[in-house]
Design a protein around this motif. Structure first.
Motif, PDB file in Angstrom:
ATOM      1  N   LYS A 260       0.875  -1.094  -0.008  1.00 42.96           N
ATOM      2  CA  LYS A 260      -0.177  -0.132   0.026  1.00 42.96           C
ATOM      3  C   LYS A 260       0.830   1.255  -0.030  1.00 42.96           C
ATOM      4  CE  LYS A 260      -3.968  -1.773   2.746  1.00 42.96           C
ATOM      5  NZ  LYS A 260      -4.742  -1.450   3.910  1.00 42.96           N
ATOM      6  N   VAL A 261       0.390   2.377  -0.640  1.00 42.38           N
ATOM      7  CA  VAL A 261       1.051   3.661  -0.663  1.00 42.38           C
ATOM      8  C   VAL A 261       0.076   4.710  -0.339  1.00 42.38           C
ATOM      9  CG1 VAL A 261       2.192   5.315  -1.746  1.00 42.38           C
ATOM     10  CG2 VAL A 261       2.538   3.020  -2.499  1.00 42.38           C
ATOM     11  N   LEU A 262       0.352   5.077   1.088  1.00 40.03           N
ATOM     12  CA  LEU A 262      -0.689   5.935   1.607  1.00 40.03           C
ATOM     13  C   LEU A 262      -0.125   7.340   1.851  1.00 40.03           C
ATOM     14  CD1 LEU A 262      -2.033   3.682   4.555  1.00 40.03           C
ATOM     15  CD2 LEU A 262      -3.144   4.185   2.269  1.00 40.03           C
ATOM     16  N   SER A 263      -0.825   8.472   1.708  1.00 45.00           N
ATOM     17  CA  SER A 263      -0.377   9.866   1.853  1.00 45.00           C
ATOM     18  C   SER A 263      -1.279  10.774   2.526  1.00 45.00           C
ATOM     19  CB  SER A 263      -0.066  10.356   0.613  1.00 45.00           C
ATOM     20  OG  SER A 263       0.436  11.554   0.572  1.00 45.00           O
ATOM     21  N   SER A 264      -0.563  11.659   3.280  1.00 47.42           N
ATOM     22  CA  SER A 264      -1.231  12.906   3.832  1.00 47.42           C
ATOM     23  C   SER A 264      -1.835  13.404   2.587  1.00 47.42           C
ATOM     24  CB  SER A 264      -0.180  13.796   4.472  1.00 47.42           C
ATOM     25  OG  SER A 264      -0.698  15.098   4.412  1.00 47.42           O
ATOM     26  N   PRO A 265      -3.073  14.478   2.962  1.00 48.77           N
ATOM     27  CA  PRO A 265      -3.614  15.090   1.921  1.00 48.77           C
ATOM     28  C   PRO A 265      -2.900  16.251   1.279  1.00 48.77           C
ATOM     29  CG  PRO A 265      -5.166  14.782   3.718  1.00 48.77           C
ATOM     30  CD  PRO A 265      -3.810  14.337   3.930  1.00 48.77           C
ATOM     31  N   TRP A 266      -1.851  16.574   1.945  1.00 47.62           N
ATOM     32  CA  TRP A 266      -0.966  17.444   1.503  1.00 47.62           C
ATOM     33  C   TRP A 266       0.020  17.467   0.445  1.00 47.62           C
ATOM     34  CZ3 TRP A 266      -3.150  18.041   5.843  1.00 47.62           C
ATOM     35  CH2 TRP A 266      -3.229  19.274   6.459  1.00 47.62           C
TER      36      TRP A 266
ATOM     37  N   THR B 290       5.590  13.465  -3.365  1.00 47.78           N
ATOM     38  CA  THR B 290       6.692  12.604  -2.910  1.00 47.78           C
ATOM     39  C   THR B 290       6.337  11.147  -3.198  1.00 47.78           C
ATOM     40  OG1 THR B 290       7.440  14.251  -1.263  1.00 47.78           O
ATOM     41  CG2 THR B 290       8.289  11.895  -1.074  1.00 47.78           C
ATOM     42  N   ALA B 291       5.103  10.852  -2.860  1.00 47.45           N
ATOM     43  CA  ALA B 291       4.650   9.410  -3.001  1.00 47.45           C
ATOM     44  C   ALA B 291       4.475   9.089  -4.437  1.00 47.45           C
ATOM     45  CB  ALA B 291       3.255   9.135  -2.206  1.00 47.45           C
ATOM     46  N   THR B 292       3.851   9.759  -5.373  1.00 50.87           N
ATOM     47  CA  THR B 292       3.634   9.691  -6.867  1.00 50.87           C
ATOM     48  C   THR B 292       5.129   9.472  -7.342  1.00 50.87           C
ATOM     49  OG1 THR B 292       1.394  10.883  -6.586  1.00 50.87           O
ATOM     50  CG2 THR B 292       2.699  10.623  -8.715  1.00 50.87           C
ATOM     51  N   LEU B 293       6.196  10.472  -7.037  1.00 51.44           N
ATOM     52  CA  LEU B 293       7.093  10.452  -7.713  1.00 51.44           C
ATOM     53  C   LEU B 293       8.036   9.305  -7.361  1.00 51.44           C
ATOM     54  CD1 LEU B 293       8.182  14.305  -7.416  1.00 51.44           C
ATOM     55  CD2 LEU B 293       7.774  12.889  -9.727  1.00 51.44           C
ATOM     56  N   ALA B 294       7.895   8.755  -6.087  1.00 50.38           N
ATOM     57  CA  ALA B 294       8.586   7.673  -5.684  1.00 50.38           C
ATOM     58  C   ALA B 294       7.917   6.253  -6.017  1.00 50.38           C
ATOM     59  CB  ALA B 294       8.737   7.549  -4.113  1.00 50.38           C
ATOM     60  N   PHE B 295       6.506   6.072  -6.018  1.00 49.54           N
ATOM     61  CA  PHE B 295       6.188   5.059  -6.360  1.00 49.54           C
ATOM     62  C   PHE B 295       4.933   5.073  -7.248  1.00 49.54           C
ATOM     63  CE2 PHE B 295       7.545   4.166  -1.918  1.00 49.54           C
ATOM     64  CZ  PHE B 295       8.439   3.170  -2.102  1.00 49.54           C
TER      65      PHE B 295
END
Length: 200
Positions: free
Chosen positions: A99-105, A111-116
């Protein structure tokens, strides 16, 4: 050669050797941390909880709004490159989060999108509001429950993208931009830091 020049050259040589020795020690420490983090991620039952990549400044502008990146503090070009390097580190080792989960900021989502890949947005990972910048009790409870559940899933890991204050409240201690804490829930359900990962 005058005596003073010989002493100066000798001192310079010692400083150069000392500097090289410290650099080698630092590289070895980083390599050891990488290996430790990799082994834990491969074994699973952990969460890699990242502070978002480099976004210069402190806090958000006064007219900040969720969902509007133009009103937020965002990643710099170096921050975007840092996130890509993180993704490359995982890809080279064939480590893929369940799973890839992120803060709404936006800086966390980016960061999440560019990494995974595009993450699932989770409000519990959001930055605290207010002067004290303390994560709310309900969000902390959600985070601990999710960490406890992830800790039971051997063979897989999750990647969370959040903020310095959230990580401090969840696991204690400071984190650098782009750094991950490898977390597992202890017997009492609280976050235990098993390792750190800072992709250079």
């Amino acid at each position: 050669m005058p005596t003073c020049h010989r002493f100066q050259d000798a001192a310079l040589g010692r400083r150069t050797l000392l500097g090289a020795g410290l650099a080698l020690t630092t590289l070895r420490a980083w390599a050891s941390q990488d290996r430790e983090a990799e082994a834990l991620l491969r074994k699973g039952g952990v969460v890699a909880a990242f502070r978002h990549a480099l976004a210069p400044g402190t806090f958000d502008p006064p007219r900040f709004r969720l969902g509007d990146c133009n009103t937020q503090r965002n990643l710099s070009e170096e921050g975007r490159a840092q996130a890509r390097r993180t993704g490359a580190w995982f890809k080279e080792r064939q480590l893929q989060p369940a799973k890839v989960l992120s803060s709404p900021w936006c800086r966390c989502i980016d960061t999440a999108t560019l990494a995974f890949a595009a993450p699932q947005v989770w409000p519990a990972l959001g930055s605290p509001h207010g002067a004290r910048e303390t994560t709310g009790a309900e969000h902390l409870r959600e985070l601990r429950q999710a960490l406890a559940a992830a800790s039971l899933r051997a063979g897989s890991f999750e990647a969370w993208f959040t903020h310095m204050f959230v990580l401090a409240d969840l696991a204690g201690g400071n984190t650098s931009s782009g750094e991950a804490l490898i977390l597992r829930a202890d017997a009492g359900g609280r976050a235990e830091v098993l390792a750190r990962l800072q992709v250079s």
